[in-house]
Design an enzyme around this catalytic site. Structure first.
Site, short mmCIF file in Angstrom:
data_model
loop_
_atom_site.label_atom_id
_atom_site.label_comp_id
_atom_site.label_asym_id
_atom_site.label_seq_id
_atom_site.Cartn_x
_atom_site.Cartn_y
_atom_site.Cartn_z
N ARG A 207 0.83 -1.21 0.00
CA ARG A 207 0.00 0.00 0.00
C ARG A 207 0.86 1.26 0.00
NH1 ARG A 207 -4.60 -2.40 4.18
NH2 ARG A 207 -5.80 -3.45 2.55
N TYR B 238 -5.47 -0.75 -7.04
CA TYR B 238 -4.52 -1.65 -6.37
C TYR B 238 -4.63 -1.62 -4.85
CZ TYR B 238 -1.30 -2.96 -10.22
OH TYR B 238 -0.72 -3.50 -11.32
N GLU B 239 -4.43 -2.80 -4.24
CA GLU B 239 -4.29 -2.94 -2.78
C GLU B 239 -5.44 -2.32 -1.99
OE1 GLU B 239 -2.12 -5.03 -1.97
OE2 GLU B 239 -1.34 -5.03 -3.99
N GLY B 240 -6.64 -2.52 -2.50
CA GLY B 240 -7.81 -1.96 -1.84
C GLY B 240 -8.20 -0.65 -2.49
N GLN C 218 -10.17 1.79 1.32
CA GLN C 218 -9.24 2.55 2.16
C GLN C 218 -10.01 3.56 3.02
OE1 GLN C 218 -6.11 1.72 2.34
NE2 GLN C 218 -6.21 0.28 0.62
#
Length: 581
Positions: A296, A440-442, A447
């Site tokens: 992240r 990406y990544e949530g 978030q």
């Protein structure tokens, strides 16, 4: 797009004068030799490799993409040779522990290098970029044998790594994953299942790829409490620890995607592949968060890198492109028209990008400085406070920076007019490549829920309060000639606290209010964080100007910061209105 130039002056100003990394390293045990002289030498060498080798492959990667033929994935022309130069230069080992063959430098110094490589070529930089999280995961959760087997060659760059989480039926809802892990008599496991969207899933850059895979043991509890973590190498290891026989893991197909064509985004099939458990059974998601948190922060950096590329391309074009005359009279009387740089709306777009780029750089380098303290400080209380602050900053940085990156790349195209839509200039590629960062990544929504739900409301606002105290304390150190800006921050912090209480109160009536307001809350938080970093930069520039250093560099900092406070910060009012609607 114009040739990429590493913004060394900006990086050095931020790290040496604004964030005081030299003093930061002196206070971290074992890093006293991480001097500005050493860092400058490293950054200058990184700039040479980025500008001369990696950046020229950016368009090549976009045009050629990766290919899959007879089960073999091939990267674009020049990618493998660039990686070999990267390895030969010792770059993979920069921040790894010395006992595993690393150079033992702080992780935050590696971030400065990654900024340069990431700006040069996002798709290429993803191949080595994923190794940082894999190394950290094995260091923190792997057995002594696993560390001995995998770390040396991950550290020296002989091997690369991936993270394999997502499946077609469960994007971010990992509790639904179906990949199976069957225990074997020798202590290994047979991993079976299909993972999608696996960045750098297969390629020809390194002799082995170490996959970090989430899977479910037989009779494991349902949901996230029944997930375990495994190491699954592309090639199993022989008795000497070298790459041996091919494992039963293969790239089933390459995703056809909007951007980052130079990176192999794979569908990975695990057909009874040999794997090894990392950490305790059914605690895989907890272990994987070590990797995910690194990722992240890495995506925050990727988003910021695209803002810098957008600015470099747009400002160079605006200086050269002649169109129309300034309303106040010709500024280029000898030419047929004035450069578009003189037109107010073009300047608005350029200053918007510039203000996001410079604050974004400050945010990511500050974030890694906090991560240093959380990881290396000899004081347990300082480590705890830094870890809590990092947990608050991570969702803000990842989501807000990538959202304004998309805006900045779009504005960069707009500065070019019709030429921005044409491939030869590179601006449309920059926009396409940047778009994935907000996913990406949530995603931004995930978030935002993490921020308002877990990090703020669940802690009773304690994490938020600790950060706002730091910001307000800094405001009190500023001279009165910066009152115009410190007052904006003080007012916005008051608003931050009030809207947090408002959301908490509404959530007691209807819990869905949290999700309904979460993205607006995150964006408000991001604008305020960027304002804090602008104030820190302006304080340094203002002090230097008052001492007689009235350089263009310092004046630019003051002018761009003023633009941010006057033209960007009013957006906070919109987000407050939306939350209350």
């Amino acid at each position: 797009m114009s040739d990429y130039k590493a913004p060394l002056d900006e990086i050095k100003f931020l790290r040496n004068e604004v964030l005081d990394f030299p003093n930061h390293y002196k206070n971290l045990p074992g890093f006293e030799e991480a001097t500005p002289e050493l860092e400058n030498a490293i950054l200058e060498e990184a700039a040479k490799l980025a500008e001369n080798v990696i950046a020229p492959l950016n368009k090549v990667g976009d045009q050629q993409g990766c290919t899959l033929k007879d089960g073999v994935v091939t990267t674009p022309e020049g990618f493998k040779e660039a990686y070999q130069q990267y390895v030969a230069g010792g770059w993979p080992s920069l921040s790894a522990p010395e006992n595993w063959g690393g150079q033992g430098l702080p992780a935050s110094m590696e971030t400065a290098v990654s900024e340069i490589f990431g700006q040069a070529n996002h798709a290429w930089n993803m191949y080595p970029g994923l190794v940082t999280g894999a190394k950290a995961t094995i260091l923190e959760h792997g057995s002594d044998e696993q560390q001995k087997n995998y770390l040396p060659k991950l550290v020296n760059g002989e091997w690369l790594a991936t993270m394999c989480l997502t499946e077609a039926h469960c994007g971010s809802d990992l509790g639904m994953l179906k990949t199976k892990a069957e225990p074997q008599a020798d202590g290994s496991y047979k991993i079976s299942g299909t993972k999608i969207f696996i960045s750098s899933g297969d390629h020809d850059l390194a002799e082995n790829i170490i996959h970090i895979v989430l899977a479910r043991l037989p009779d494991a509890p349902a949901g996230t409490k029944g997930i375990s973590l495994f190491i699954v190498p592309k090639f199993t290891l022989d008795k000497e620890g070298n790459a041996g026989e091919r494992n039963a893991v293969n790239c089933g197909s390459l995703e056809h995607k909007m951007g980052i064509h130079g990176n192999a985004t794979c569908v990975m099939n695990f057909d009874g592949a040999t794997g090894y458990l990392i950490g305790p059974e059914n605690r895989g998601l907890n272990c994987m968060f070590t990797f995910m948190n690194f990722a992240r922060i890495g995506v925050t950096l990727e988003g910021f890198c695209h803002i810098e590329r957008a600015y470099q391309g747009a400002v160079a074009y605006a200086k050269d492109r002649l169109q129309m005359r300034a309303l106040s009279g010709p500024k280029n009387p000898e030419g047929p028209a004035d450069p578009i740089l003189v037109h107010p709306d073009v300047r608005r777009m350029l200053l918007t990008i510039k203000s996001f780029a410079e604050a974004g750089r400050a945010f990511i380098h500050y974030e890694t400085q906090v991560a240093d303290r959380a990881r290396y400080s000899k004081d347990e209380e300082e480590r705890k406070k830094a870890d809590e602050l990092l947990s608050l900053l991570t969702p803000i940085g990842k989501a807000f920076t990538t959202e304004v990156a998309i805006e900045s790349c779009s504005l960069g195209m707009q500065v070019f007019g019709g030429h921005g839509y044409i491939a030869e200039w590179g601006m449309e590629q920059n926009f396409r490549d940047a778009r994935i960062t907000a996913i990406y990544e949530g995603t931004t929504g995930i978030q935002a829920l993490d921020l308002i739900g877990r990090k703020v409301l669940k802690t009773g606002g304690e994490l938020l309060k600790a950060f706002t105290v730091e910001v307000l304390d800094f405001c009190d150190t500023c001279d009165t000639d910066l009152n115009e800006f410190t007052q904006v921050i003080k007012d916005r912090i008051k608003g931050w606290e009030e809207i947090t209480g408002y959301i908490g109160g509404k959530a007691m009536e209807n819990v869905e209010e949290v999700g309904a307001s979460s993205v607006d809350y995150l964006m408000y938080s991001g604008y305020l964080c960027y304002a804090y970093f602008w104030l820190r930069m302006m304080k340094v520039a203002n002090d230097k100007i008052k001492s007689g250093d009235n350089s263009d560099f310092n004046q630019s900092k003051m002018n761009t910061g003023r633009f941010y406070f006057q033209r960007i910060m009013p957006r906070c009012d919109l987000h407050i209105s939306c939350i209350k609607s």
